[in-house]
Design an enzyme around this catalytic site. Structure first.
Site, PDB file in Angstrom:
ATOM      1  N   LYS A  41      48.147  39.905  36.412  1.00  0.00           N
ATOM      2  CA  LYS A  41      46.690  39.801  36.579  1.00  0.00           C
ATOM      3  C   LYS A  41      46.043  40.006  35.223  1.00  0.00           C
ATOM      4  CE  LYS A  41      43.403  39.253  39.666  1.00  0.00           C
ATOM      5  NZ  LYS A  41      43.422  38.500  40.932  1.00  0.00           N
ATOM      6  N   ASP A  96      39.693  34.162  39.355  1.00  0.00           N
ATOM      7  CA  ASP A  96      39.482  35.249  40.327  1.00  0.00           C
ATOM      8  C   ASP A  96      37.971  35.468  40.301  1.00  0.00           C
ATOM      9  OD1 ASP A  96      40.817  37.379  42.109  1.00  0.00           O
ATOM     10  OD2 ASP A  96      39.629  38.663  40.816  1.00  0.00           O
TER      11      ASP A  96
HETATM   12  P1  NDP Z   1      33.943  34.970  43.594  1.00  0.00           P
HETATM   13  O1  NDP Z   1      33.590  35.369  42.223  1.00  0.00           O
HETATM   14  O2  NDP Z   1      33.928  33.526  43.960  1.00  0.00           O
HETATM   15  O3  NDP Z   1      33.027  35.733  44.653  1.00  0.00           O
HETATM   16  C1  NDP Z   1      32.974  37.113  44.670  1.00  0.00           C
HETATM   17  C2  NDP Z   1      31.977  37.577  45.723  1.00  0.00           C
HETATM   18  O4  NDP Z   1      32.066  38.987  45.851  1.00  0.00           O
HETATM   19  C3  NDP Z   1      30.527  37.294  45.371  1.00  0.00           C
HETATM   20  O5  NDP Z   1      29.805  37.158  46.559  1.00  0.00           O
HETATM   21  C4  NDP Z   1      30.124  38.549  44.608  1.00  0.00           C
HETATM   22  O6  NDP Z   1      28.734  38.803  44.598  1.00  0.00           O
HETATM   23  C5  NDP Z   1      30.864  39.617  45.381  1.00  0.00           C
HETATM   24  N1  NDP Z   1      31.221  40.739  44.524  1.00  0.00           N
HETATM   25  C6  NDP Z   1      31.966  40.700  43.385  1.00  0.00           C
HETATM   26  N2  NDP Z   1      32.081  41.923  42.844  1.00  0.00           N
HETATM   27  C7  NDP Z   1      31.400  42.746  43.657  1.00  0.00           C
HETATM   28  C8  NDP Z   1      31.160  44.143  43.639  1.00  0.00           C
HETATM   29  N3  NDP Z   1      31.633  44.928  42.656  1.00  0.00           N
HETATM   30  N4  NDP Z   1      30.420  44.657  44.651  1.00  0.00           N
HETATM   31  C9  NDP Z   1      29.927  43.883  45.639  1.00  0.00           C
HETATM   32  N5  NDP Z   1      30.117  42.546  45.700  1.00  0.00           N
HETATM   33  C10 NDP Z   1      30.855  41.999  44.734  1.00  0.00           C
HETATM   34  O7  NDP Z   1      35.413  35.591  43.866  1.00  0.00           O
HETATM   35  P2  NDP Z   1      36.478  35.205  44.976  1.00  0.00           P
HETATM   36  O8  NDP Z   1      35.800  34.768  46.220  1.00  0.00           O
HETATM   37  O9  NDP Z   1      37.478  34.319  44.353  1.00  0.00           O
HETATM   38  O10 NDP Z   1      37.201  36.613  45.203  1.00  0.00           O
HETATM   39  C11 NDP Z   1      36.792  37.541  46.211  1.00  0.00           C
HETATM   40  C12 NDP Z   1      37.938  38.510  46.489  1.00  0.00           C
HETATM   41  O11 NDP Z   1      39.085  37.790  46.961  1.00  0.00           O
HETATM   42  C13 NDP Z   1      38.460  39.306  45.276  1.00  0.00           C
HETATM   43  O12 NDP Z   1      38.904  40.566  45.721  1.00  0.00           O
HETATM   44  C14 NDP Z   1      39.650  38.483  44.804  1.00  0.00           C
HETATM   45  O13 NDP Z   1      40.563  39.221  44.049  1.00  0.00           O
HETATM   46  C15 NDP Z   1      40.222  38.076  46.154  1.00  0.00           C
HETATM   47  N6  NDP Z   1      41.116  36.931  46.153  1.00  0.00           N
HETATM   48  C16 NDP Z   1      40.733  35.740  45.618  1.00  0.00           C
HETATM   49  C17 NDP Z   1      41.580  34.652  45.646  1.00  0.00           C
HETATM   50  C18 NDP Z   1      41.162  33.318  45.157  1.00  0.00           C
HETATM   51  O14 NDP Z   1      41.942  32.381  45.298  1.00  0.00           O
HETATM   52  N7  NDP Z   1      39.968  33.152  44.616  1.00  0.00           N
HETATM   53  C19 NDP Z   1      42.947  34.783  46.165  1.00  0.00           C
HETATM   54  C20 NDP Z   1      43.225  36.053  46.783  1.00  0.00           C
HETATM   55  C21 NDP Z   1      42.341  37.079  46.734  1.00  0.00           C
HETATM   56  P3  NDP Z   1      27.766  38.209  43.436  1.00  0.00           P
HETATM   57  O15 NDP Z   1      27.682  36.735  43.708  1.00  0.00           O
HETATM   58  O16 NDP Z   1      26.488  38.934  43.609  1.00  0.00           O
HETATM   59  O17 NDP Z   1      28.454  38.499  42.140  1.00  0.00           O
HETATM   60  O1  8G0 Z   2      44.699  37.777  44.441  1.00  0.00           O
HETATM   61  C1  8G0 Z   2      45.309  36.730  44.356  1.00  0.00           C
HETATM   62  O2  8G0 Z   2      46.308  36.479  45.058  1.00  0.00           O
HETATM   63  C2  8G0 Z   2      44.838  35.668  43.418  1.00  0.00           C
HETATM   64  C3  8G0 Z   2      43.513  35.667  43.021  1.00  0.00           C
HETATM   65  C4  8G0 Z   2      43.083  34.660  42.173  1.00  0.00           C
HETATM   66  C5  8G0 Z   2      43.975  33.691  41.714  1.00  0.00           C
HETATM   67  C6  8G0 Z   2      45.298  33.733  42.117  1.00  0.00           C
HETATM   68  C7  8G0 Z   2      46.263  32.675  41.627  1.00  0.00           C
HETATM   69  O3  8G0 Z   2      47.179  32.981  40.886  1.00  0.00           O
HETATM   70  O4  8G0 Z   2      46.100  31.537  42.022  1.00  0.00           O
HETATM   71  C8  8G0 Z   2      45.730  34.710  42.979  1.00  0.00           C
END
Ligand code: NDP
Ligand code: 8G0
Length: 455
Positions: free
Chosen positions: A114, A154
């Site tokens: 990460k 991420d």
């Molecule tokens: P995005 O940046 O697309 O969206 C994040 C969302 O969470 C936004 O709505 C944001 O609000 C909110 N957010 C971020 N930080 C905070 C915080 N500290 N407190 C409250 N709200 C917060 O990210 P993703 O959707 O990609 O990721 C969301 C979660 O899923 C993370 O935990 C990530 O690690 C996990 N994840 C993502 C994967 C992926 O493929 N993208 C895969 C597996 C897990 P705002 O818009 O106001 O910033």
């Molecule tokens: O948390 C995860 O599994 C994650 C989040 C964002 C990206 C990736 C990836 O390697 O595609 C994994």
């Protein structure tokens, strides 16, 4: 860990994994795996670097950049890059640690890593973000490679930032290689990668619902509370709607929206939220456009405001469900909780859910941890790596079918492993958190031993 700097998030993730292994029969059957855990809890390598970039005023800005290369027993390091002001080594170590076991559960050959930086994309112009991404990759690029370490997006990193980083890598190395996933669909990105985490989460929960109801129920007619409104939350919400469920909430870092009608938050509303998030705007501005269809609650997470729900899907960030919120969700009738976000629930919230796996009154509750339920994202990243290596492109249907199969296997692996190592009592749901931890860890520990990482 007493002689180490305090790393609260990493310690939380480590203890969560270790406690489930210790409370199972794993260490009785494999006492030598205690050594494996000790070795696996230290990253193979951590790279920390300075990122200097120029803002629109021509002034110098500086941030901290990181890549935690945690474990490469199963394949090249794989995991996302987070750009958020809260990024520090503790956060990235927890994410990298979880990633190792999640990637093992996908059944694909990927190690865990990460990275990211404490850079805040909010309030920055597109040009500033582009300059940051190039500066960041000018150092990170020295440490990654298609067979070494393959980052992705991420929080705060979407396809656009991946494009800028990829271009910078190509400029400095002359190589077109699959060094990042989440690339653009017409230049090496896999179809369904943007959708994969949210869709995969819902596919996973479908299996939970089917198992729990003996095949009688599905998402149809279910009320689903979701937090977050980024990549994961948007596609989870769209899949819930497609399968006949109702989305009752979404949120962001400033507040939550809760549906006020039976129709819930519909696909059209999600579409307009997606547009607004591209411009890094807040949900509060969408709430005005949605009129009386939603209620906006400033500064709140959705859980205690959603009314009766069947399913809860945290999809924003770590520790976004507290003990009190877990208890509130149970009072609101929740049956299934599955983390889209990594470590979405606090340890206390997990304990609340886990203590309700058995109920004499037919109201048992089932919790699925992120490392199983959100594995669809990294799984399709693994499929993107496979397509890049073979220089081919699969159709959406091919990728979606593979994703469905991976999520099914991931669910069944966790379930069967829990039955093997914990022997749940009659009428009790097997612990998916323990089962997934044991399954992921055992696979990695065995590979590490064969490679001489411990003996
Ligand atoms: P995005 O940046 O697309 O969206 C994040 C969302 O969470 C936004 O709505 C944001 O609000 C909110 N957010 C971020 N930080 C905070 C915080 N500290 N407190 C409250 N709200 C917060 O990210 P993703 O959707 O990609 O990721 C969301 C979660 O899923 C993370 O935990 C990530 O690690 C996990 N994840 C993502 C994967 C992926 O493929 N993208 C895969 C597996 C897990 P705002 O818009 O106001 O910033
Ligand atoms: O948390 C995860 O599994 C994650 C989040 C964002 C990206 C990736 C990836 O390697 O595609 C994994």
């Amino acid at each position: 860990m007493s002689n180490l700097p305090h790393e609260p998030e990493f310690e939380q993730a480590y203890k969560e994994l270790a406690s489930t292994l210790e409370n199972s029969s794993l260490f009785e059957k494999h006492p030598e795996y205690k050594k494996a855990l000790k070795v696996a809890s230290i990253p193979e390598r951590i790279i920390q670097f300075r990122v200097t970039w120029e803002d629109d005023k021509g002034e110098l800005q500086v941030n901290r950049g990181y890549r935690v290369q945690f474990n490469s027993a199963l394949g090249p390091y794989k995991g996302g890059l987070r750009l958020h002001p809260t990024v520090n080594l503790s956060v990235l170590k927890f994410l990298g640690f979880e990633q190792i076991f999640k990637n093992a559960l996908t059944g694909l050959n990927m190690g865990g890593g990460k990275g990211g930086a404490d850079f805040d994309p909010k309030g920055k112009s597109d040009n500033e973000i582009r300059r940051f991404c190039c500066a960041f990759m000018s150092e990170l690029g020295k440490h990654i490679g298609a067979d070494i370490d393959v980052p992705a997006g991420d929080i705060g990193v979407s396809g656009r930032e991946i494009g800028w980083m990829f271009g910078q890598y190509k400029k400095q190395t002359k190589l077109w290689e699959g060094i990042l996933t989440g690339k653009g669909g017409n230049w090496g990105g896999s179809l369904i990668r943007p959708e994969a985490t949210g869709y995969g989460l819902v596919y996973y929960v479908q299996h939970m619902i089917q198992y729990a109801s003996g095949g009688k129920e599905s998402f149809s007619g279910k009320k689903v509370a979701i937090s977050g409104s980024g990549n994961v939350a948007q596609y989870a919400a769209l899949k819930v709607i497609e399968l006949g469920g109702t989305v009752v909430s979404l949120s962001d870092s400033k507040g939550a929206i809760v549906a006020t009608t039976d129709k819930g938050i519909d696909a059209e509303m999600i579409e307009s939220i997606a547009k607004l998030k591209v411009d890094r705007k807040q949900l509060s501005s969408a709430a005005d456009d949605f009129g009386s269809k939603v209620k906006y609650i400033d500064g709140a997470r959705p859980w205690l405001h959603v009314g009766n729900v069947d399913v809860a899907l945290p999809g924003a960030t770590q520790n976004e469900v507290s003990k009190e919120e877990a208890e509130g969700l149970i009072k609101a009738g929740v049956k299934f909780i599955a983390e889209g976000s990594n470590m979405g629930c606090t340890q206390e919230a997990i304990e609340v859910f886990e203590s309700h796996r058995k109920s004499s009154k037919g109201e048992a509750i089932w919790y699925a941890p992120g490392k199983a339920a959100n594995a669809g994202g990294v799984a399709v990243s693994g499929l993107e790596m496979a397509q890049n290596s073979a220089r081919i492109k699969w159709t959406s249907e091919e990728v979606d079918d593979r994703l469905k199969l991976i999520m099914k296997n991931c669910f069944e692996n966790g379930l069967q492993t829990a039955k093997t190592y914990l022997t749940p009592s009659e009428g009790e749901f097997p612990s998916l958190v323990a089962g997934s931890n044991i399954a992921g860890f055992s696979k990695v520990a065995a590979a590490m031993k064969e490679q001489g990482d411990w003996w």
